[in-house]
Scaffold this active site. Structure first.
Site, PDB file in Angstrom:
ATOM      1  CB  CYS A 274     -93.528   0.515  49.076  1.00  0.00           C
ATOM      2  SG  CYS A 274     -94.113   0.068  50.497  1.00  0.00           S
TER       3      CYS A 274
ATOM      4  CE  LYS B  26     -91.000   4.291  49.592  1.00  0.00           C
ATOM      5  NZ  LYS B  26     -91.206   2.719  50.846  1.00  0.00           N
TER       6      LYS B  26
ATOM      7  CD  GLU C 144     -90.184  -0.931  49.478  1.00  0.00           C
ATOM      8  OE1 GLU C 144     -90.144   0.269  49.297  1.00  0.00           O
ATOM      9  OE2 GLU C 144     -90.804  -0.976  49.963  1.00  0.00           O
TER      10      GLU C 144
END
Length: 346
Positions: A164, A130, A48
């Site tokens: 994540c 995200k 990430e």
């Protein structure tokens, strides 16, 4: 869901970027792509915000203190369609390898946690964001939307990606499973942030999330993590209190099979390198014979997901149609209309 594709070798990066230096990190990215390809890999996954590194500074002190890093972070964030983008896509093409790249995306005045999926011809499969930044990440990054929850057909199989703690959103996971995801890339930062002060941020729980995703979704999971280097600590941890929160290591990269088993030997938490494992999609049929979460193991008469996969824009431009009516001129635009065409990779 086809399982007739031949097995292939996948690679997962466990390394630190050249922190807050996009040029040097792009060079390191290209080197790692070449190394994985020489090792026989047909897919490589990065952590990430690999470019230009994770904003650990947002977790270490007040926002007033953190502001000193904002301009540098913005200037070194990744722009989709930029020359940095083209360099990495050229590397994917030249090395005949698929790439899933994590980065901080800069778009006008905002940042987003992004993942780019590139095929082995250097073509852009997707550039996703995200869906919901986690906790203090929301002081740095904006949000994605339902168009970012998509699984894509590739010559390797059906490929998807999340970042994540998107792996802790049950409905997000289910939206991905429902698209017959076969190969999943999970991009993560470091598991050593906050050390022993926050179990929820540590290696054990978050590795379990990747393992659960594999077993629950009946898919292969490539979990890419990046250790915190001594250089990052030296730069950011200017007090004993910060050094107690930002510890070296935290690289816990893994590759899991669709039954949740480890299929690659992990590296030490402070070690840089590449993990490799063979991906054989035929194993998915065995895993899903027991439980297919969006198929025979679902109970849609009891619980169902409401999923809006459309792209959302803050501004829609209207223009006149031939009959004089106003129409939304943004409708029908491609997802990547501003990305340079493949010919510019030459």
């Amino acid at each position: 869901m086809s399982t007739s594709r031949p097995p292939f070798l996948a690679a997962v990066v466990q390394a630190s970027p050249i922190y807050l230096d996009i040029d040097a990190t792009v060079d390191k990215t290209i080197d790692l792509i070449g190394e994985a390809a020489r090792g026989g890999a047909k897919l490589i996954a990065f952590p990430e915000t690999w470019i230009p590194g994770y904003p650990y500074w947002a977790w270490l002190d007040s926002q007033a203190w953190a502001f000193q890093w904002v301009q540098r972070y913005v200037e070194n964030s990744f722009v989709v369609g930029s020359e940095h983008d083209l360099k990495i896509r050229r590397a994917a093409r030249d090395n005949d390898i698929h790439v899933v790249l994590g980065y901080s995306e800069r778009d006008a005045g905002s940042l987003y946690i992004g993942q780019m999926l590139i095929n082995n011809s250097g073509s852009l499969i997707a550039a996703r964001r995200k869906l919901k930044p986690t906790h203090v990440e929301r002081t740095v990054f904006g949000e994605g939307d339902g168009s970012d929850l998509k699984v894509h057909d590739t010559e390797l199989g059906r490929l998807g990606a999340l970042s994540c703690w998107e792996h802790f959103q049950p409905l997000t996971r289910f939206a991905m499973y429902s698209q017959n995801e076969q190969i999943h890339v999970g991009s993560w930062p470091s598991a050593s942030l906050y050390g022993n002060h926050a179990y929820a941020l540590g290696a054990e729980l978050n590795t379990a999330a990747s393992r659960t995703y594999a077993a629950e979704g009946g898919c292969f999971v490539l979990a890419a993590w990046m250790p915190i280097s001594s250089e990052i600590i030296e730069l950011l941890a200017d007090t004993p209190a910060k050094r107690d929160l930002l510890l070296p290591g935290g690289g816990v990269s893994r590759i899991f099979g669709p039954d949740g088993a480890d299929i690659a030997s992990p590296l030490a938490e402070d070690e840089e390198g590449i993990l490799y494992a063979t991906i054989d999609l035929s194993a998915i049929a065995i895993a899903k014979a027991a439980a297919d979460p969006a198929g025979h193991y679902a109970r849609s008469d009891v619980t169902r997901l409401l999923f809006n996969p459309s792209r959302q824009r803050p501004v829609h431009s209207f223009g006149p149609a031939p009959d004089g009516e106003l129409v939304d001129t943004d409708q029908g635009f491609a997802d990547f209309e501003d990305v340079p065409p493949l010919e510019q990779l030459a």
